[in-house]
Design a protein around this motif. Sequence first.
Motif, PDB file in Angstrom:
ATOM      1  N   LYS A  68       0.733  -1.013   0.139  1.00  0.00           N
ATOM      2  CA  LYS A  68       0.179   0.250   0.309  1.00  0.00           C
ATOM      3  C   LYS A  68       0.685   1.106   0.273  1.00  0.00           C
ATOM      4  N   LEU A  71       2.068   1.576  -3.323  1.00  0.00           N
ATOM      5  CA  LEU A  71       0.953   2.687  -4.562  1.00  0.00           C
ATOM      6  C   LEU A  71       1.180   3.639  -4.204  1.00  0.00           C
ATOM      7  N   ASP A  72       0.661   4.280  -2.789  1.00  0.00           N
ATOM      8  CA  ASP A  72       0.699   6.012  -2.754  1.00  0.00           C
ATOM      9  C   ASP A  72       1.680   6.673  -3.200  1.00  0.00           C
ATOM     10  N   VAL A  74       3.564   5.601  -5.768  1.00  0.00           N
ATOM     11  CA  VAL A  74       3.343   5.677  -7.013  1.00  0.00           C
ATOM     12  C   VAL A  74       2.918   6.861  -7.460  1.00  0.00           C
ATOM     13  N   ASN A  75       1.871   6.845  -7.037  1.00  0.00           N
ATOM     14  CA  ASN A  75       0.493   7.319  -7.114  1.00  0.00           C
ATOM     15  C   ASN A  75       1.026   8.994  -7.098  1.00  0.00           C
ATOM     16  N   GLU A  76       1.668   9.274  -5.934  1.00  0.00           N
ATOM     17  CA  GLU A  76       1.801  10.012  -5.311  1.00  0.00           C
ATOM     18  C   GLU A  76       3.203  10.691  -6.531  1.00  0.00           C
ATOM     19  N   ASN A  77       3.947   9.878  -6.977  1.00  0.00           N
ATOM     20  CA  ASN A  77       4.925  10.999  -7.939  1.00  0.00           C
ATOM     21  C   ASN A  77       4.478  11.198  -8.648  1.00  0.00           C
ATOM     22  N   TYR A  78       3.170   9.835  -9.649  1.00  0.00           N
ATOM     23  CA  TYR A  78       2.284  10.136 -11.085  1.00  0.00           C
ATOM     24  C   TYR A  78       1.471  11.108 -11.199  1.00  0.00           C
ATOM     25  N   GLN A  79       0.703  11.707  -9.690  1.00  0.00           N
ATOM     26  CA  GLN A  79       0.379  13.016  -9.538  1.00  0.00           C
ATOM     27  C   GLN A  79       1.069  14.128 -10.385  1.00  0.00           C
TER      28      GLN A  79
END
Length: 282
Positions: A68, A71-72, A74-79
């Motif tokens: 988790k 994933l968080d 990755v999502n943060e950097n993706y944003q």
Amino acid sequence: MSNRFYFDDDDSSASSDDNLPYPKPLTRASFLTPNFDPTTFLSTLHNRHQTLEDLRAELRTRSQDLNKELLDLVNENYQDFLSLGSSLKGGDEKVEEVRLGLLGFRREVEGLRGKVDSRRGEVEGLVGERKRIREQIQVGRQLLEVETKIGELESRLMLASTGARKGEEDGEASDVDDSDEESEEEEEGNGITVSKLRRHMEQYMYIRRLFEKIGDEHPFLVKQEERVLRLKQTVLLDLNSALKQAVAGGEERRGDLLKLLGIYKQMGQANEAMKVLKESKQ
């Protein structure tokens, strides 16, 4: 907790005992050791009061938490990556401003380079001009020396063409020089001493070397050729007269004869000496 077991070194299971201490949660630092090995990690839990099922459940929970977090992250950097385009909105104008600034700076540098090249050419020209002036000054000094040496030798040889001019320039200085020289040199009859003839020859040869150093084609030297030729003829005339007297003197003048032949040789006029010797024998 019911059905809790105790793990010892003999892998034996103890009976459940509600009085045993509840195990502490596994720390994250336990998994961050260099060269982490699962078997080695499990061997450190031999004193842990926990069933295998509870241990599996805790490890599974730990794995889920890590997934988790990953994933968080990755999502943060993706944003952030997706928002990068919007943050650069309007950057074309700034890039154009920078490009125009660089073009202006380039033009200024090229202008300065042109000025530097022009100034370098001017400096090189001035350096070359100074070098030429120095060479001309040196040549002028050498020409002055030529004129001085020719005048001095003409005065010593008492040539009529320049005697009056020397007298006008030096007043009575020539008479004083001649009297001093006559007091230093002893005349032999009506002839000139060998040492004086040698000095005349050396002065003439020095003048010829100056001509060669400057260049015979120089206009000033071309005009002096007649005077130098008259000096040469006069020196040879005195040498010929002295050589004839030495031949006539026989053995007593043999030493002077050899010295005179040496003077002819230094002057490059050995053939002239042979000619005079033949005429004297005849």
